[in-house]
Design a protein around this motif. Structure first.
Motif, PDB file in Angstrom:
ATOM      1  N   SER A  95     -63.978 -82.099  30.610  1.00  9.42           N
ATOM      2  CA  SER A  95     -65.376 -81.668  30.471  1.00  9.42           C
ATOM      3  C   SER A  95     -66.093 -81.592  31.854  1.00  9.42           C
ATOM      4  N   LEU A  96     -65.926 -82.862  32.325  1.00  7.43           N
ATOM      5  CA  LEU A  96     -66.747 -83.078  33.485  1.00  7.43           C
ATOM      6  C   LEU A  96     -66.203 -82.201  34.709  1.00  7.43           C
ATOM      7  N   ARG A  97     -64.969 -82.056  34.939  1.00 13.13           N
ATOM      8  CA  ARG A  97     -64.431 -81.217  35.760  1.00 13.13           C
ATOM      9  C   ARG A  97     -64.763 -79.745  35.865  1.00 13.13           C
ATOM     10  N   GLY A  98     -65.118 -79.196  34.711  1.00 12.91           N
ATOM     11  CA  GLY A  98     -65.373 -77.965  34.395  1.00 12.91           C
ATOM     12  C   GLY A  98     -66.418 -77.567  34.992  1.00 12.91           C
ATOM     13  N   ILE A  99     -67.235 -78.315  35.638  1.00 13.56           N
ATOM     14  CA  ILE A  99     -68.680 -77.605  36.207  1.00 13.56           C
ATOM     15  C   ILE A  99     -68.269 -77.058  37.587  1.00 13.56           C
ATOM     16  N   ILE A 100     -66.994 -77.369  38.203  1.00 14.93           N
ATOM     17  CA  ILE A 100     -66.882 -76.722  39.562  1.00 14.93           C
ATOM     18  C   ILE A 100     -66.265 -75.334  39.107  1.00 14.93           C
ATOM     19  N   GLU A 101     -65.575 -75.302  38.118  1.00 19.60           N
ATOM     20  CA  GLU A 101     -64.984 -73.837  37.789  1.00 19.60           C
ATOM     21  C   GLU A 101     -66.284 -72.975  37.350  1.00 19.60           C
ATOM     22  N   CYS A 102     -67.331 -73.418  36.799  1.00 16.87           N
ATOM     23  CA  CYS A 102     -68.464 -72.636  36.219  1.00 16.87           C
ATOM     24  C   CYS A 102     -69.031 -72.388  37.819  1.00 16.87           C
ATOM     25  N   THR A 103     -69.167 -73.078  38.577  1.00 14.43           N
ATOM     26  CA  THR A 103     -69.980 -72.808  39.650  1.00 14.43           C
ATOM     27  C   THR A 103     -69.294 -71.827  40.536  1.00 14.43           C
ATOM     28  N   PHE A 104     -67.692 -72.066  40.584  1.00 13.62           N
ATOM     29  CA  PHE A 104     -67.159 -70.700  41.457  1.00 13.62           C
ATOM     30  C   PHE A 104     -67.365 -69.501  40.446  1.00 13.62           C
ATOM     31  N   GLY A 105     -67.272 -69.422  39.432  1.00 14.89           N
ATOM     32  CA  GLY A 105     -67.499 -68.395  38.572  1.00 14.89           C
ATOM     33  C   GLY A 105     -68.663 -67.542  38.950  1.00 14.89           C
ATOM     34  N   VAL A 106     -69.953 -68.391  38.950  1.00 14.98           N
ATOM     35  CA  VAL A 106     -71.099 -67.727  39.305  1.00 14.98           C
ATOM     36  C   VAL A 106     -71.058 -67.278  40.607  1.00 14.98           C
ATOM     37  N   LEU A 107     -70.595 -68.005  41.493  1.00 11.85           N
ATOM     38  CA  LEU A 107     -70.560 -67.572  42.999  1.00 11.85           C
ATOM     39  C   LEU A 107     -69.879 -66.108  43.306  1.00 11.85           C
ATOM     40  N   LYS A 108     -68.546 -66.060  42.540  1.00  9.71           N
ATOM     41  CA  LYS A 108     -67.732 -65.029  42.769  1.00  9.71           C
ATOM     42  C   LYS A 108     -68.484 -63.606  41.759  1.00  9.71           C
ATOM     43  N   LYS A 109     -69.205 -63.994  40.762  1.00  9.58           N
ATOM     44  CA  LYS A 109     -69.815 -62.766  40.212  1.00  9.58           C
ATOM     45  C   LYS A 109     -70.777 -62.183  40.818  1.00  9.58           C
ATOM     46  N   ARG A 110     -71.495 -63.117  41.472  1.00  9.41           N
ATOM     47  CA  ARG A 110     -72.704 -62.810  42.413  1.00  9.41           C
ATOM     48  C   ARG A 110     -72.375 -62.166  43.487  1.00  9.41           C
ATOM     49  N   PHE A 111     -71.232 -62.501  44.339  1.00 11.11           N
ATOM     50  CA  PHE A 111     -70.927 -61.860  45.486  1.00 11.11           C
ATOM     51  C   PHE A 111     -69.321 -61.562  45.184  1.00 11.11           C
ATOM     52  N   PRO A 112     -69.164 -60.067  45.016  1.00  9.84           N
ATOM     53  CA  PRO A 112     -67.590 -59.727  44.542  1.00  9.84           C
ATOM     54  C   PRO A 112     -67.248 -59.445  45.998  1.00  9.84           C
ATOM     55  N   ILE A 113     -67.595 -59.609  47.326  1.00 10.09           N
ATOM     56  CA  ILE A 113     -66.955 -59.383  48.378  1.00 10.09           C
ATOM     57  C   ILE A 113     -66.024 -60.615  48.668  1.00 10.09           C
ATOM     58  N   LEU A 114     -66.372 -61.726  47.901  1.00 11.88           N
ATOM     59  CA  LEU A 114     -65.439 -62.936  47.987  1.00 11.88           C
ATOM     60  C   LEU A 114     -64.052 -62.676  47.176  1.00 11.88           C
ATOM     61  N   LYS A 115     -64.190 -61.776  46.311  1.00 13.37           N
ATOM     62  CA  LYS A 115     -62.773 -61.481  45.455  1.00 13.37           C
ATOM     63  C   LYS A 115     -62.106 -60.464  46.157  1.00 13.37           C
ATOM     64  N   GLY A 116     -62.812 -59.640  47.261  1.00 18.87           N
ATOM     65  CA  GLY A 116     -62.092 -58.728  47.917  1.00 18.87           C
ATOM     66  C   GLY A 116     -62.255 -57.171  47.612  1.00 18.87           C
ATOM     67  N   PRO A 117     -61.712 -56.249  48.391  1.00 14.80           N
ATOM     68  CA  PRO A 117     -61.149 -56.620  49.898  1.00 14.80           C
ATOM     69  C   PRO A 117     -62.080 -57.039  50.759  1.00 14.80           C
ATOM     70  N   MET A 118     -61.601 -57.864  51.632  1.00 17.72           N
ATOM     71  CA  MET A 118     -62.316 -58.212  52.830  1.00 17.72           C
ATOM     72  C   MET A 118     -62.316 -57.425  53.763  1.00 17.72           C
ATOM     73  N   HIS A 119     -63.355 -56.929  54.465  1.00 16.27           N
ATOM     74  CA  HIS A 119     -63.158 -55.938  55.571  1.00 16.27           C
ATOM     75  C   HIS A 119     -62.694 -56.873  57.087  1.00 16.27           C
ATOM     76  N   ASN A 120     -62.341 -55.911  57.895  1.00 20.85           N
ATOM     77  CA  ASN A 120     -61.484 -56.480  59.105  1.00 20.85           C
ATOM     78  C   ASN A 120     -62.608 -57.095  59.821  1.00 20.85           C
ATOM     79  N   TYR A 121     -63.258 -58.236  59.451  1.00 20.01           N
ATOM     80  CA  TYR A 121     -64.047 -58.831  60.312  1.00 20.01           C
ATOM     81  C   TYR A 121     -63.409 -60.025  60.884  1.00 20.01           C
ATOM     82  N   LEU A 122     -63.686 -60.619  62.080  1.00 19.32           N
ATOM     83  CA  LEU A 122     -62.946 -61.843  62.693  1.00 19.32           C
ATOM     84  C   LEU A 122     -63.171 -63.034  61.707  1.00 19.32           C
TER      85      LEU A 122
END
Length: 327
Positions: A220-247
């Motif tokens: 229950s305590l550790r679940g907060i990091i999974e929720c945080t990652f969930g918000v991050l990737k929902k808001r910024f789909p670029i993190l789920k890919g595909p990533m462009h050919n940047y350096l």
């Protein structure tokens, strides 16, 4: 009434008897003050318990030891003592230690999409066969990132990244204060400052039950990091890919910028839809009290075998305390 006496409990009392009882009680209270009040009786006080254990650890040891020991020390049996603890918690006088008040946040790794040159693809290929970089992140109980380490290839193990961060003074990792800890999953070593769940199911039936209860509350305590990652990737789909050919340096900056914007939204848009959605999911899974993290005054972590062994004993004591408190 015309009578000077009255009947109570089968005996006759008059006002003189009441006054005598009251005076006796007053003398008793005054005698107690004279004996125990430091101002009326300035006798040098010495600690009876001189061991190295903290108060909480000592109480847990009393509960787990022979029934006569807790009675000799507290003048109360263990079941009645735990009932008293329940009463104090119910009325808001005390917060039990195993609720996670010493947990200052959670740590975990997550994979984000990566693009790399052909000669680097094997290093960035994760166990699912895709290309990614492994991000180490620390979050508090308000779903805010307090530390992010980027740039590790997808094939790197979470524990290897954390070990490298801890050993590198240039990484500026926010070490937890002494006695506090981060909640981590089973991929990490259980060591001072980093509380991992129990592995396996060995031990007596009671020990297995205590460890199962501990792991459930730890999750229950550790679940907060999974929720945080969930918000991050929902808001910024670029993190789920595909990533462009940047350096790769640009890709790293994209990840850091997304985390910074995530914190900005958390601080300034409390009713943000992504956060509300994750909080609702988390609340349905387990309703836990969030704690405020304190990062100042951290001591060097004891990663020696003795330090890790002591931390394992501390984790077992927490699990036993949870078990006895629930039963």
């Amino acid at each position: 009434m015309e009578y000077e006496h009255y009947l109570q409990g089968g005996d006759f009392f008059d006002e003189g008897d009441e006054e005598e009882i009251l005076l006796t009680f007053i003398y008793f209270v005054l005698a107690g003050l004279a004996l125990f009040d430091p101002y009326l009786n300035p006798v040098e006080r010495r600690r009876i318990r001189d061991g190295a254990q903290s108060g909480a650890q000592w109480v847990v040891e009393l509960i787990n030891s022979h029934r006569d020991r807790i009675f000799d020390n507290l003048r109360i049996e263990a079941p009645l003592f735990l009932q008293l603890c329940d009463l104090l918690i119910e009325r808001g006088y005390w917060e039990p230690h195993p609720t996670g008040r010493d947990c200052v946040g959670a740590i975990d790794g997550t994979h984000v999409s990566a693009w790399c040159r052909a000669e680097d693809r094997e290093r960035y290929r994760n166990r699912h066969g895709g290309l990614s970089q492994n991000i180490l992140a620390v979050c508090d109980h308000n779903m805010r990132f307090t530390y992010v380490r980027v740039g590790w290839e997808g094939s790197a193990h979470d524990s290897r990244i954390l070990k490298d961060v801890l050993l590198d003074p240039n990484c500026a990792f926010p070490r937890p204060p002494e006695g506090k800890y981060y909640a981590v999953d089973a991929a990490y070593t259980n060591m001072p400052g980093f509380m991992a769940p129990f592995r396996g199911a060995r031990g007596t039936q009671q020990e297995r039950a205590a460890r199962t209860l501990f792991n459930r509350r730890h999750a229950s305590l550790r679940g907060i990091i999974e929720c945080t990652f969930g918000v991050l990737k929902k808001r910024f789909p670029i993190l789920k890919g595909p990533m462009h050919n940047y350096l790769m340096a640009t890709q790293n900056n994209i990840v850091l910028a997304c985390c910074a914007l995530h914190n900005f939204m958390r601080d300034n848009v409390p009713n943000d839809a992504y956060f509300v959605e994750e909080e609702t999911i988390a609340a349905q899974a387990d309703n836990i009290n969030h704690v405020v993290d304190q990062m100042a005054g951290a001591e060097p972590l004891d990663m020696s075998p003795q330090g890790i062994a002591g931390w394992n004993e501390f984790r077992s004591a927490l699990a036993n305390s949870m078990y006895y408190h629930q039963h």
